[in-house]
Design a protein around this motif. Structure first.
Motif, mmCIF file in Angstrom:
data_model
loop_
_atom_site.group_PDB
_atom_site.id
_atom_site.type_symbol
_atom_site.label_atom_id
_atom_site.label_comp_id
_atom_site.label_asym_id
_atom_site.label_seq_id
_atom_site.Cartn_x
_atom_site.Cartn_y
_atom_site.Cartn_z
ATOM 1 N N LEU A 201 13.689 -11.495 6.536
ATOM 2 C CA LEU A 201 13.999 -10.416 7.619
ATOM 3 C C LEU A 201 14.714 -9.345 6.882
ATOM 4 O O LEU A 201 15.783 -9.168 6.501
ATOM 5 C CB LEU A 201 15.043 -11.354 8.327
ATOM 6 N N PHE A 202 13.616 -8.368 6.856
ATOM 7 C CA PHE A 202 14.120 -7.086 6.127
ATOM 8 C C PHE A 202 14.110 -5.794 7.154
ATOM 9 O O PHE A 202 13.746 -5.874 8.195
ATOM 10 C CB PHE A 202 13.229 -6.839 5.048
ATOM 11 N N PRO A 203 15.062 -4.515 6.743
ATOM 12 C CA PRO A 203 14.975 -3.533 7.754
ATOM 13 C C PRO A 203 13.483 -3.097 7.900
ATOM 14 O O PRO A 203 13.124 -2.499 8.951
ATOM 15 C CB PRO A 203 15.457 -2.605 6.385
ATOM 16 N N GLU A 204 12.274 -3.284 7.052
ATOM 17 C CA GLU A 204 11.286 -3.026 7.409
ATOM 18 C C GLU A 204 10.332 -3.895 8.423
ATOM 19 O O GLU A 204 9.453 -3.517 8.895
ATOM 20 C CB GLU A 204 10.198 -2.942 6.109
ATOM 21 N N GLY A 205 11.057 -4.986 8.736
ATOM 22 C CA GLY A 205 10.374 -5.922 9.658
ATOM 23 C C GLY A 205 10.548 -7.344 9.297
ATOM 24 O O GLY A 205 11.245 -7.749 8.620
ATOM 25 N N GLU A 206 10.055 -8.159 9.962
ATOM 26 C CA GLU A 206 10.011 -9.646 9.844
ATOM 27 C C GLU A 206 8.697 -10.050 8.958
ATOM 28 O O GLU A 206 7.585 -9.820 9.330
ATOM 29 C CB GLU A 206 10.330 -10.275 10.992
ATOM 30 N N PHE A 207 8.707 -10.944 8.093
ATOM 31 C CA PHE A 207 7.485 -11.226 7.325
ATOM 32 C C PHE A 207 7.744 -12.795 6.929
ATOM 33 O O PHE A 207 8.770 -13.443 6.735
ATOM 34 C CB PHE A 207 7.518 -10.432 5.965
ATOM 35 N N VAL A 208 6.367 -13.309 6.825
ATOM 36 C CA VAL A 208 6.695 -14.578 5.976
ATOM 37 C C VAL A 208 5.858 -14.616 4.707
ATOM 38 O O VAL A 208 4.924 -14.031 4.347
ATOM 39 C CB VAL A 208 5.696 -15.539 6.855
ATOM 40 N N HIS A 209 6.998 -15.102 3.693
ATOM 41 C CA HIS A 209 6.527 -15.271 2.390
ATOM 42 C C HIS A 209 5.524 -16.464 2.159
ATOM 43 O O HIS A 209 5.936 -17.770 2.374
ATOM 44 C CB HIS A 209 7.538 -15.361 1.462
ATOM 45 N N THR A 210 4.260 -16.506 1.479
ATOM 46 C CA THR A 210 3.551 -17.391 1.283
ATOM 47 C C THR A 210 3.045 -17.327 -0.012
ATOM 48 O O THR A 210 3.350 -16.019 -0.776
ATOM 49 C CB THR A 210 2.309 -17.725 2.111
ATOM 50 N N PRO A 211 1.975 -18.017 -0.625
ATOM 51 C CA PRO A 211 1.572 -17.709 -2.070
ATOM 52 C C PRO A 211 0.696 -16.449 -1.922
ATOM 53 O O PRO A 211 0.281 -15.763 -3.179
ATOM 54 C CB PRO A 211 0.586 -18.937 -2.361
ATOM 55 N N GLU A 212 0.275 -16.134 -0.869
ATOM 56 C CA GLU A 212 -0.668 -14.864 -0.610
ATOM 57 C C GLU A 212 0.480 -13.793 -0.503
ATOM 58 O O GLU A 212 0.189 -12.795 0.335
ATOM 59 C CB GLU A 212 -1.497 -14.921 0.574
ATOM 60 N N PHE A 213 1.634 -13.704 -0.946
ATOM 61 C CA PHE A 213 2.605 -12.703 -0.564
ATOM 62 C C PHE A 213 2.155 -11.164 -0.877
ATOM 63 O O PHE A 213 2.208 -10.357 -0.061
ATOM 64 C CB PHE A 213 3.799 -12.923 -1.452
ATOM 65 N N ASP A 214 1.282 -10.963 -1.951
ATOM 66 C CA ASP A 214 0.860 -9.708 -2.218
ATOM 67 C C ASP A 214 -0.267 -9.426 -1.208
ATOM 68 O O ASP A 214 -0.043 -8.234 -0.703
ATOM 69 C CB ASP A 214 0.240 -9.710 -3.647
ATOM 70 N N ALA A 215 -1.004 -10.060 -0.919
ATOM 71 C CA ALA A 215 -2.037 -9.764 0.141
ATOM 72 C C ALA A 215 -1.442 -9.510 1.826
ATOM 73 O O ALA A 215 -1.535 -8.595 2.281
ATOM 74 C CB ALA A 215 -3.082 -10.678 0.336
ATOM 75 N N ASP A 216 -0.724 -10.418 2.024
ATOM 76 C CA ASP A 216 0.150 -10.543 3.086
ATOM 77 C C ASP A 216 1.084 -9.542 3.404
ATOM 78 O O ASP A 216 1.253 -8.936 4.625
ATOM 79 C CB ASP A 216 0.391 -11.957 3.572
ATOM 80 N N VAL A 217 1.866 -9.304 2.459
ATOM 81 C CA VAL A 217 3.192 -8.406 2.652
ATOM 82 C C VAL A 217 3.097 -7.287 1.865
ATOM 83 O O VAL A 217 3.103 -6.060 2.397
ATOM 84 C CB VAL A 217 4.436 -9.274 2.434
ATOM 85 N N LEU A 218 2.941 -7.358 0.583
ATOM 86 C CA LEU A 218 3.038 -6.120 -0.364
ATOM 87 C C LEU A 218 1.923 -5.188 0.083
ATOM 88 O O LEU A 218 2.086 -3.764 -0.239
ATOM 89 C CB LEU A 218 3.143 -6.491 -1.690
ATOM 90 N N SER A 219 0.755 -5.432 0.537
ATOM 91 C CA SER A 219 -0.341 -4.580 0.925
ATOM 92 C C SER A 219 0.224 -3.447 1.893
ATOM 93 O O SER A 219 -0.677 -2.524 2.072
ATOM 94 C CB SER A 219 -1.591 -5.302 1.374
ATOM 95 N N GLN A 220 1.072 -3.957 2.652
ATOM 96 C CA GLN A 220 1.687 -3.143 3.755
ATOM 97 C C GLN A 220 2.490 -1.825 3.327
ATOM 98 O O GLN A 220 2.851 -0.976 4.022
ATOM 99 C CB GLN A 220 2.407 -3.773 4.931
ATOM 100 N N PHE A 221 2.765 -1.926 2.099
ATOM 101 C CA PHE A 221 3.793 -1.092 1.248
ATOM 102 C C PHE A 221 3.012 -0.121 0.193
ATOM 103 O O PHE A 221 3.465 -0.498 -0.904
ATOM 104 C CB PHE A 221 4.951 -1.588 1.080
ATOM 105 N N GLY A 222 2.334 0.975 0.540
ATOM 106 C CA GLY A 222 1.717 1.872 -0.547
ATOM 107 C C GLY A 222 1.222 0.978 -1.716
ATOM 108 O O GLY A 222 0.147 0.259 -1.366
ATOM 109 N N ASN A 223 1.442 1.256 -2.862
ATOM 110 C CA ASN A 223 0.805 0.609 -3.857
ATOM 111 C C ASN A 223 1.372 -0.394 -4.546
ATOM 112 O O ASN A 223 1.380 -0.708 -5.656
ATOM 113 C CB ASN A 223 0.827 1.823 -4.980
#
Length: 540
Positions: A105-127
Motif C-alpha cells: 500500500l504505497f503512495p503510488e497505489g496498491e500492489f501485490v508482491h509476487t515472484p513476478e514483482f518486476d514484471a507486475d509492479v516495477l514495469s509500471q515505473f519507468g526503467n
C-alpha cells in the motif's frame, strides 16, 4: 521442562531469545550439559507468543517476527539460513504453510508482491524493471559468496581454520573476488555500482532494508541483503507461515535442546553473572532463591549489550575501559508501537486478504520517520489455528520508528499513559482500516503495546529493537569479550537485527565456547554437505 536446576553445567545461557535458544540447542547437540535461564514466563524473547481469551473465545498472537522464509522442511535448505541450519542440525521441524504474495500500500497505489514483482509492479515505473534485472545480475556473485561459507562453519577461535577449510575453494574461485569486499559495505554502495537510480526502486529497496535491519540501504550491510535476496527473489521462492505462529519455532528449538539433555528454566531471573578473581566467568546467581549455578566452560549472555553492561548483572571492573566505552556507545535503535486485534471474519473474507501488507504514507519523509511505515500481519489468512472459526487475528506495528523518550518515566497505570497509548495507536488503526474498512465494528479483543511494554516484558534497554549499527561506519562485534568464558549472542553481536541475525549469532557463540566442539561441528557440516549432495541428485 526440568523443575529444578543442577548446581553446575558446562555452559549456562542467560536469556531464551531465538539467539540464546539456537546457541543452547547446538551446545547440547555438541554433548555439553547446558541450561537456559529466562526471566519471563515463556521462552522465546521477542518471538514468544501470547493468547487472549474473551467470552470463551481464544486468540493466539505473535509478539514479534512475522516474516519467515527458508524454514519449510519440505523444501531444500540453504546453508546461508542460520535458523534452518540449527533446526536441521537438531533434527527438528517447523510445520509451515507456504505462500508467495503480500500486499503493498504505497503512495503510488496498491500492489501485490509476487515472484513476478518486476514484471507486475516495477514495469509500471519507468526503467525500474531494467534496473532491477541489472541489480539481480550484479548480486549473483555476492549471493554465491554468502552461500559458499555457511554460518555453521564459523567460529571465534583458531578452530575456524579447520572448520571453514572445506568451503574456501568456492570463495577463492569466485569469478569476481574483488566484489566480495562489497559485502561489508552499505547496500547503497551495491545499488550505486549496479546502476540503480530509479526513484521508486530505490524507495522500495530502502523499505526492504529497513524491514530487515532497522536501517535504510545506506546503513544496511550488503551481506545481509545478499542472503535475503537469494531466498526472496528466486523463481520458485516462497515465504513460510509457521503453523501456530512463531511460537512453533521456539517450541522446536526447546525440543531440540531438551532431547539432547539440555534444560530450560523460565521465571528464573539471573541477578548476577559471577566473574572470579582470575577474571573468568564461572557461573550465575539466581534471583528467586540466591542459588549459585556453576558454569564449567562458559556463560553466554543473550541480553542486549546495554542491558548486560548497565543492569548490574556483571561487575564492570572486569572489563577494560575501551570495551565499556565501545559497547556502551553502540547506537540504540528506536522502539515499536504494536496493535494486536482479534476480530470477526469468515474464511471467505479472510481468503480475499493478503497475510502481510507493507504500508508507506510518504516516501519523502524517509522510511525511518515516525507514523510513516506500517507493517500489518494477518496470519489467519493462512493459519486457521490462531482463532476460533469465524474469527481472525492481526498484528500491526510501527517498525522501529517510535521514540522511547516520548514514553520514558510514565507510570503504566496512569491516565496519561492510557491516553498516550490511544493517541499513538490511532495511526495503526487508520492503516488497518485501509485493508479492513470496518475493523472497529469487527473487534472482539485488542491490545496496544508500547516501548514500555517492550522494556518490561522483553527486558529491552529503552524498549529498543536493537543496535542501529550502520554498515561502513562501524562493525558488529562477535561473541567474544575480554572476560574469559563470557560470550555474547543476540542482535548486539552479529550483522543485522532480525531472526537470521540472532540465529546466526547463537550458532557462532555455540561454536566459539571451546575447541572441544570442533569435531562435533565438523560432523554437522559433513552431514549438511551430504544432504545437499543428495538434494542435487534428486533435482537432476
Amino acid at each position: 521442562m526440568t523443575s529444578q536446576p543442577r548446581d553446575s553445567y558446562d555452559v549456562v545461557v542467560v536469556g531464551s531469545g531465538i539467539g540464546g535458544l539456537c546457541c543452547a540447542a547446538m551446545l547440547a547437540l555438541y554433548d555439553n550439559k547446558v541450561a537456559v535461564f529466562e526471566s519471563h514466563t515463556h521462552p522465546g524473547g521477542a518471538a514468544h507468543g501470547f493468547s487472549i481469551e474473551k467470552d470463551g473465545l481464544k486468540f493466539q498472537f505473535d509478539t514479534g517476527p512475522s516474516f519467515f522464509s527458508g524454514l519449510n522442511p519440505d523444501l531444500p535448505p540453504k546453508s546461508s539460513n542460520p535458523l534452518r541450519t540449527v533446526l536441521d542440525a537438531i533434527d527438528e521441524q517447523v510445520e509451515c504453510i507456504p505462500y508467495s504474495s503480500f500486499g503493498l500500500l504505497f503512495p503510488e497505489g496498491e500492489f501485490v508482491h509476487t515472484p513476478e514483482f518486476d514484471a507486475d509492479v516495477l514495469s509500471q515505473f519507468g526503467n525500474a524493471q531494467a534496473e532491477w534485472k541489472s541489480l539481480m545480475k550484479f548480486m549473483e556473485p555476492l549471493a554465491a559468496t554468502v552461500a559458499a561459507l555457511p554460518t555453521a562453519a564459523l567460529r571465534g577461535d583458531i578452530g575456524v581454520i579447520k572448520s571453514a577449510a572445506p568451503f574456501l575453494p568456492k570463495l577463492i574461485l569466485n569469478p569476481q573476488p574483488w566484489n566480495n569486499l562489497l559485502l561489508t559495505q552499505p547496500y547503497s554502495e551495491v545499488l550505486k555500482q549496479a546502476g540503480v537510480r530509479n526513484t521508486f526502486l530505490k524507495n522500495w529497496i530502502d523499505l526492504l532494508c529497513f524491514c530487515l535491519s532497522g536501517l535504510p540501504a545506506s546503513g544496511t550491510i550488503s551481506a545481509e541483503m545478499a542472503m535475503m535476496m537469494g531466498e526472496f527473489y528466486e523463481p520458485d521462492a516462497v515465504m513460510d507461515c509457521p503453523r501456530s505462529g512463531a511460537k512453533s519455532i521456539v517450541d522446536a528449538l526447546v525440543r531440540g535442546l531438551e532431547k539432547n539433555g539440555g534444560d530450560i528454566f523460565c521465571r528464573s531471573h539471573v541477578d548476577k553473572i559471577e566473574i572470579d578473581v582470575r577474571g573468568q566467568a564461572v557461573g550465575i546467581i539466581l534471583h528467586k532463591n540466591g542459588q549459585r549455578i556453576r558454569a564449567k566452560k562458559a556463560v553466554v549472555s543473550n541480553m542486549s549489550v546495554w542491558d548486560l553492561l548497565k543492569s548490574g548483572i556483571v561487575d564492570r571492573k572486569h572489563f577494560p575501559a575501551w570495551f565499556l566505552e565501545d559497547r556502551e556507545d553502540t547506537p540504540v535503535g528506536k522502539s515499536f508501537m504494536h496493535l494486536h486485534v482479534g476480530f470477526k471474519a469468515s474464511r471467505e473474507e479472510l481468503a480475499k486478504l493478503q497475510a502481510h501488507y507493507m504500508f508507506m504514507k510518504d516516501w519523502s519523509l524517509g522510511v525511518e520517520a515516525a507514523d510513516n511505515a506500517v507493517l500489518l500481519s494477518i496470519p489467519s489468512v493462512h493459519d486457521e489455528s490462531l482463532a476460533p472459526a469465524g474469527f481472525g487475528v492481526l498484528h500491526a506495528y510501527l517498525p522501529a520508528t517510535e521514540d522511547f523518550a516520548t514514553w520514558e518515566g510514565l507510570d503504566r497505570k496512569s491516565k496519561e499513559y492510557q491516553q498516550l497509548k490511544e493517541s499513538r495507536s490511532s495511526y495503526l488503526w487508520s492503516t488497518i482500516e485501509k485493508v479492513i474498512p470496518d475493523i472497529r465494528e469487527r473487534v472482539i479483543v485488542s491490545r496496544v503495546g508500547t516501548p514500555l511494554t517492550h522494556q518490561r516484558f522483553l527486558r529491552r534497554y529503552k524498549g529498543s529493537y536493537g543496535p542501529a549499527i550502520k554498515a561502513g561506519e562501524a562493525s558488529f562485534p562477535f561473541p567474544g569479550t575480554p572476560v574469559k568464558g563470557l560470550l555474547l549472542c543476540g542482535d548486539s553481536c552479529f550483522p543485522g537485527i532480525g531472526v537470521p541475525a540472532v540465529a546466526g549469532s547463537g550458532l557462532l557463540a555455540a561454536n566459539s565456547v571451546s575447541l572441544d566442539s570442533l569435531d562435533a561441528q565438523i560432523d554437522v557440516l559433513r552431514k549438511f554437505r551430504l544432504r545437499q549432495s543428495s538434494s542435487l541428485i534428486r533435482k537432476q
